[in-house]
Design a protein around this motif. Structure first.
Motif, PDB file in Angstrom:
ATOM      1  N   GLY A  88       0.918  -7.480  11.485  1.00 57.15           N
ATOM      2  CA  GLY A  88       0.066  -6.443  10.914  1.00 57.15           C
ATOM      3  C   GLY A  88      -0.274  -5.361  11.936  1.00 57.15           C
ATOM      4  N   ASP A  89      -0.650  -4.198  11.424  1.00 52.67           N
ATOM      5  CA  ASP A  89      -0.876  -3.043  12.291  1.00 52.67           C
ATOM      6  C   ASP A  89      -2.155  -3.200  13.120  1.00 52.67           C
ATOM      7  OD1 ASP A  89       0.340  -0.114  12.488  1.00 52.67           O
ATOM      8  OD2 ASP A  89      -1.821   0.014  12.772  1.00 52.67           O
ATOM      9  N   GLY A 137       4.283  -3.149   9.739  1.00 51.83           N
ATOM     10  CA  GLY A 137       2.917  -3.667   9.848  1.00 51.83           C
ATOM     11  C   GLY A 137       1.979  -3.302   8.719  1.00 51.83           C
ATOM     12  N   ALA A 138       2.510  -2.721   7.617  1.00 48.50           N
ATOM     13  CA  ALA A 138       1.618  -2.306   6.522  1.00 48.50           C
ATOM     14  C   ALA A 138       1.675  -3.229   5.314  1.00 48.50           C
ATOM     15  CB  ALA A 138       1.966  -0.886   6.078  1.00 48.50           C
ATOM     16  N   GLU A 168      -1.643   1.881   6.916  1.00 49.80           N
ATOM     17  CA  GLU A 168      -0.305   2.347   6.535  1.00 49.80           C
ATOM     18  C   GLU A 168       0.759   1.990   7.573  1.00 49.80           C
ATOM     19  OE1 GLU A 168      -2.928   4.113   7.355  1.00 49.80           O
ATOM     20  OE2 GLU A 168      -2.467   6.165   7.922  1.00 49.80           O
ATOM     21  N   GLY A 169       0.384   1.260   8.622  1.00 48.57           N
ATOM     22  CA  GLY A 169       1.357   0.740   9.573  1.00 48.57           C
ATOM     23  C   GLY A 169       1.810   1.751  10.611  1.00 48.57           C
ATOM     24  N   GLY A 170       2.762   1.324  11.438  1.00 42.68           N
ATOM     25  CA  GLY A 170       3.308   2.182  12.488  1.00 42.68           C
ATOM     26  C   GLY A 170       3.121   1.603  13.882  1.00 42.68           C
ATOM     27  N   VAL A 175       0.817  -1.213   0.000  1.00 43.98           N
ATOM     28  CA  VAL A 175       0.000   0.000   0.000  1.00 43.98           C
ATOM     29  C   VAL A 175       0.851   1.263   0.000  1.00 43.98           C
ATOM     30  CG1 VAL A 175      -0.294  -0.148   2.520  1.00 43.98           C
ATOM     31  CG2 VAL A 175      -1.928   1.139   1.182  1.00 43.98           C
ATOM     32  N   VAL A 176       1.951   1.224   0.757  1.00 47.26           N
ATOM     33  CA  VAL A 176       2.887   2.365   0.808  1.00 47.26           C
ATOM     34  C   VAL A 176       4.312   1.804   0.823  1.00 47.26           C
ATOM     35  CG1 VAL A 176       1.415   4.038   2.031  1.00 47.26           C
ATOM     36  CG2 VAL A 176       2.682   2.347   3.344  1.00 47.26           C
ATOM     37  N   PRO A 177       5.288   2.603   0.394  1.00 50.85           N
ATOM     38  CA  PRO A 177       6.673   2.112   0.462  1.00 50.85           C
ATOM     39  C   PRO A 177       7.135   2.020   1.910  1.00 50.85           C
ATOM     40  CG  PRO A 177       6.475   4.062  -0.977  1.00 50.85           C
ATOM     41  CD  PRO A 177       5.194   3.940  -0.229  1.00 50.85           C
TER      42      PRO A 177
END
Ligand code: SF4
Length: 364
Positions: A197-198, A51-52, A203-205, A43-45
């Motif tokens: 996973g988030d 977790g994304a 987008e994770g974190g 989904v994002v780099p």
């Protein structure tokens, strides 16, 4: 068809993917000479440890399995979310390197041709390369999502529509469009990354170590199980039952349908985010497996979102270190069955934990 959900615990993603694909005998289902498409979540780099995104090692395990089975035509395809570059995601998530090493193609679906598909009287646009793949292996991440609550098999397919259609899906509220897409584009198999996973965001974190991967031929059924795994009730994630109503799969599963290939590993030492540290204040873990500990974190997070988590709960016990002990207070999982109030299961889902804790705190 009542497809099992195979679950493999561990931290060696390559082995986990190969074991799951072998357990489900996926090689028997791939037509001779078929073009095989792998659709990860990029989904994002960024690194998968946030977790994304799908761990490249999990995809590597799938590639090795496919190549060993004689598959020669393999493409990894993705279209990152609106505003992100898929090319950059391929590079930063480790997929450029993976594609070079195994001599497979990378395809940015943002530049792909699109095809109009009509489902239940509505038209959606889908990327041609995903629709026309001879065998589509969906490889989502099991994680939270700030709008749809959770994301896994069905929502991952949103990477197979053009950006203009992604925007339209959001304008339509996401739920029904995701269900329509599930009916229009059916993955042959879904191999989900449940390593870390988030907790809440696509987008994770805030990664939560769950140390598992799961495989099912029915993406609706897999999502229905993931919904419980992360502590949600079916009404929290309406697109899953909408997809069932459109014939994309079945939401039904029972404990006998979950087929673990091994035991969960014990919890690794990791540096949790602040958000997770706040939830961990409620937990007294001793040699807890990540599957149990992660489920408890997800349950507490869902309760916090719902306003049912008291500020002070007392310590909630979890882990193998409680085996055989008779204790006051609350215990989660088979190992803490000696606690005064306990929830069995090995590991229990976050939904079961949430329901149990909400009852326990209501009574106290
Ligand atoms: S019940 Fe015990 S063995 Fe089972 S997952 Fe939880 S901590 Fe691990």
């Amino acid at each position: 068809m009542n497809y099992p959900i195979w679950v493999r615990y561990g931290r060696d993603a390559r082995e986990m993917a190969a074991d799951l694909l072998a357990a489900a005998q996926v090689e028997r289902r791939i037509p001779a000479g078929a073009s095989v498409a792998i659709k990860p979540n990029l989904v994002v780099p960024g690194p998968a440890s946030l977790g994304a995104v799908t761990h490249p090692e999990l995809v590597e395990g799938a590639l090795r399995y496919l190549i060993d089975c004689g598959v020669t035509d393999i493409t990894i395809m993705e279209g990152s979310w609106v505003g992100a570059s898929t090319r950059q995601a391929f590079r930063d998530c480790g997929y450029d390197e993976l594609a070079r090493r195994y001599d497979v193609r990378l395809l940015d679906l943002k530049g792909d041709e699109t095809v109009q598909v009509t489902v239940d009287g509505e038209t959606i646009w889908v990327c041609r390369s995903a629709l026309e793949a001879g065998y589509l292996i969906n490889m989502p991440v099991i994680k939270g999502h700030c709008q749809t609550r959770m994301t896994c098999a069905l929502k991952n397919l949103k990477g197979c529509i053009p950006d203009r259609e992604k925007r339209r899906f959001h304008a339509l509220g996401l739920q029904r469009p995701i269900a329509l897409l599930a009916a229009a584009l059916r993955p042959s198999v879904t191999l989900a990354d449940g390593l870390c996973g988030d907790l809440e965001f696509e987008e994770g974190g805030n990664p939560v170590a769950m140390d598992r991967a799961a495989l099912c031929f029915d993406p609706v059924r897999l999502d229905s199980w993931v919904c419980a795994l992360l502590g949600f009730s079916p009404e929290d994630v309406p697109y899953i039952s909408m997809a069932e109503a459109l014939g994309a799969g079945s939401t039904y599963f029972e404990p006998a349908d979950i087929v673990p290939l091994n035991e969960p590993p014990s919890l690794p030492q990791a540096s949790p985010s602040r958000r997770i540290e706040e939830l961990a204040r409620h937990i007294d873990a001793r040699q807890a497996c990540s599957a149990c500990y992660g489920s408890l974190l997800h349950a507490l997070s869902r309760m916090r979102e719902a306003g049912t988590l008291p500020r002070v709960t007392g310590s909630i016990r979890v882990g193998q270190g409680y085996r055989g002990q008779q204790l006051r207070g609350i215990g989660i999982g088979r190992c803490a069955a000696g606690c005064e109030r306990r929830l069995p299961g090995c590991p229990p889902t976050a939904r079961a934990i949430r329901e149990f804790l909400e009852d326990a705190f209501r009574d106290s």
